[in-house]
Design a protein around this motif. Structure first.
Motif, PDB file in Angstrom:
ATOM      1  N   PHE A   1     -15.419   7.629   8.711  1.00 12.33           N
ATOM      2  CA  PHE A   1     -14.568   7.910   7.558  1.00 12.33           C
ATOM      3  C   PHE A   1     -14.019   6.587   7.006  1.00 12.33           C
ATOM      4  N   TYR A   2     -14.268   6.339   5.721  1.00 11.72           N
ATOM      5  CA  TYR A   2     -13.815   5.119   5.057  1.00 11.72           C
ATOM      6  C   TYR A   2     -12.972   5.527   3.851  1.00 11.72           C
ATOM      7  N   PHE A   3     -11.821   4.880   3.666  1.00 10.57           N
ATOM      8  CA  PHE A   3     -11.013   5.231   2.502  1.00 10.57           C
ATOM      9  C   PHE A   3     -10.249   4.026   1.973  1.00 10.57           C
ATOM     10  N   CYS A   4      -9.937   4.111   0.676  1.00 10.18           N
ATOM     11  CA  CYS A   4      -9.227   3.032  -0.003  1.00 10.18           C
ATOM     12  C   CYS A   4      -8.564   3.598  -1.254  1.00 10.18           C
ATOM     13  N   GLY A   5      -7.396   3.066  -1.598  1.00  7.97           N
ATOM     14  CA  GLY A   5      -6.679   3.516  -2.782  1.00  7.97           C
ATOM     15  C   GLY A   5      -5.243   3.045  -2.719  1.00  7.97           C
ATOM     16  N   PRO A   6      -4.372   3.590  -3.555  1.00  5.96           N
ATOM     17  CA  PRO A   6      -2.946   3.239  -3.481  1.00  5.96           C
ATOM     18  C   PRO A   6      -2.385   3.573  -2.100  1.00  5.96           C
ATOM     19  N   THR A   7      -1.388   2.825  -1.665  1.00  3.85           N
ATOM     20  CA  THR A   7      -0.852   3.002  -0.310  1.00  3.85           C
ATOM     21  C   THR A   7      -0.387   4.438  -0.028  1.00  3.85           C
ATOM     22  N   PRO A   8       0.326   5.130  -0.922  1.00  2.57           N
ATOM     23  CA  PRO A   8       0.704   6.525  -0.618  1.00  2.57           C
ATOM     24  C   PRO A   8      -0.523   7.425  -0.414  1.00  2.57           C
TER      25      PRO A   8
END
Length: 412
Positions: free
Chosen positions: A367-374
């Motif tokens: 599982f890989y994820f990225c985006g705004p901290t919240p």
């Protein structure tokens, strides 16, 4: 190595650092830039103004104190930071300067509580930690320069194409001005862009994920134009790139860096989850897998406010039509009337645990994820709640690292 007495003194400061860590790092940066204003050419001014860099350094100092008797435990964090240092051009001669002002800030903030014994212990500890950074970064500089197509410091690249991907994201296709080959990279890595903006005394360096697969004759970055909001100022560099930089202009780039990379030795399914401009490293991973691992199952999930802010949707949908092992899902929390009319998204609202489990065919995946901290806090919480092992959870921060302790279930 540190002796036992020094270790115990450092550990005794842990409660103090938990309380005063951010005050110490804030004062540290004030001292540093007053004495060495030339270092403003390296540091991200926006992160300084928002307090993100101060908080990140405070967390790093705290972690070093907690693990001072087993510094090998923080080597992964050291390597992550070292990648950024190498891409920024941090050099060994910078470390004594940092040490001097960090110790000075500790003394100023803690006052009489910062005894000579404590200051001496921290001086010794800083020396050991700095040597670890210098050694790892030296290897990175050498490997970067000696690889095929590699280079040291910054290299001139021409903007070959500028492509609008959404209302807020634009891609820049960058080719080397000297016409020579360029270094390959691991999908998920980033480059640093050094900008000289007319009328400003300091250069600006920003790091952007590479948004296409490697082995191309260009690097592609896809940049979000950061507008001013109540929570943060407008993005100085992103606005300049969007508004002023044109095809044919020259940008200065560091060689690719970063440890958030796709594990291409793993043949298991992959789940890529992104929010907003966080899709850039995910698209790089996706494009790489369909080219090099065409039989590897991929679930691609992207969250945006609505379709007008959703970059690269058509290219991902086209890949999904061609490659049956790829499933793509969109999640809009503020869909427009057009989105609703064309049914251009798979879900209205937020990513939640029930929906994620309904579309991901197996937990036995990377599982890989990225985006705004919240957004990342929420995704991390969902994956942990689902029982995904920590070893299968991979994420990337844009800017200084923060905490991903879950603070809510909704993602926007």
């Amino acid at each position: 190595m540190l002796n036992e007495q020094t270790i115990q003194v450092i550990k005794s400061t842990v409660p103090v650092l938990e309380i005063h860590g951010t005050a110490i790092t804030k004062r540290f940066y004030e001292r540093l830039f007053t004495s060495h204003p030339e270092l403003l050419n390296i540091f991200n001014h926006a992160n300084q103004k928002q307090g993100r860099q101060q908080a990140a350094l405070a967390n790093a100092v705290y972690a070093a104190a907690v693990h001072i008797d087993k510094l090998e435990a923080i080597i992964p964090v050291v390597k992550q930071i070292a990648h950024k240092h190498r891409s920024l051009g941090v050099r060994p001669e910078h470390y004594p300067i940092v040490g001097e002002h960090l110790l000075g800030a500790i003394k100023e903030v803690l006052g009489d509580a910062a005894t000579e014994e404590i200051l001496q212990a921290w001086a010794e500890a800083y020396g050991v930690i700095a040597d670890a950074f210098i050694g790892i970064e030296a290897q990175m500089y050498e490997q970067t320069e000696q690889q095929l197509g590699g280079w040291a410091d910054f290299r001139a690249f021409k903007v070959d194409r500028k492509v609008k991907e959404s209302d807020v994201i634009t891609s820049f296709y960058l080719i080397p001005e000297d016409g020579k080959s360029i270094a390959s990279f691991e999908p998920g890595q980033y480059i640093s862009v050094r900008m000289s903006i007319p009328g400003e005394p300091n250069t600006h360096i920003r790091q952007y994920s590479l948004s296409d697969s490697p082995e191309k004759p260009y690097y592609r970055i896809s940049v979000k134009q950061e507008v001013e909001t109540r929570d943060k100022p407008a993005g100085h560099v992103s606005n300049y790139l969007h508004q002023e930089v044109k095809e044919g202009d020259v940008l200065w780039l560091s060689a690719p860096a970063g440890d958030f990379v796709l594990d291409q030795q793993d043949e298991r399914p992959v789940v890529l989850i992104s929010g907003g401009v966080g899709l850039t490293p995910m698209v790089s991973m996706l494009n790489t897998m369909v080219e090099k691992q065409p039989h590897r199952p991929v679930t691609f999930i992207h969250a945006a406010q609505h379709g007008k802010l959703h970059a690269m949707r058509e290219s991902v949908e086209q890949l999904a039509r061609i490659h049956p092992q790829l499933s793509a899902y969109w999640c809009y929390n503020q869909p427009t009337d057009l989105d609703k009319e064309t049914n251009a998204h798979h879900r209205e609202g937020y990513i939640d645990s029930k929906w994620l489990q309904s579309i991901v065919p197996t937990r036995d995946a990377g599982f890989y994820f990225c985006g705004p901290t919240p957004f990342m806090r929420a995704v991390n919480g969902i994956l942990k709640e689902w029982g995904i092992p920590q070893s299968d959870i991979h994420f990337e921060f844009f800017g200084p690292a923060s905490s991903l302790e879950p603070v809510g279930a909704e993602i926007g």
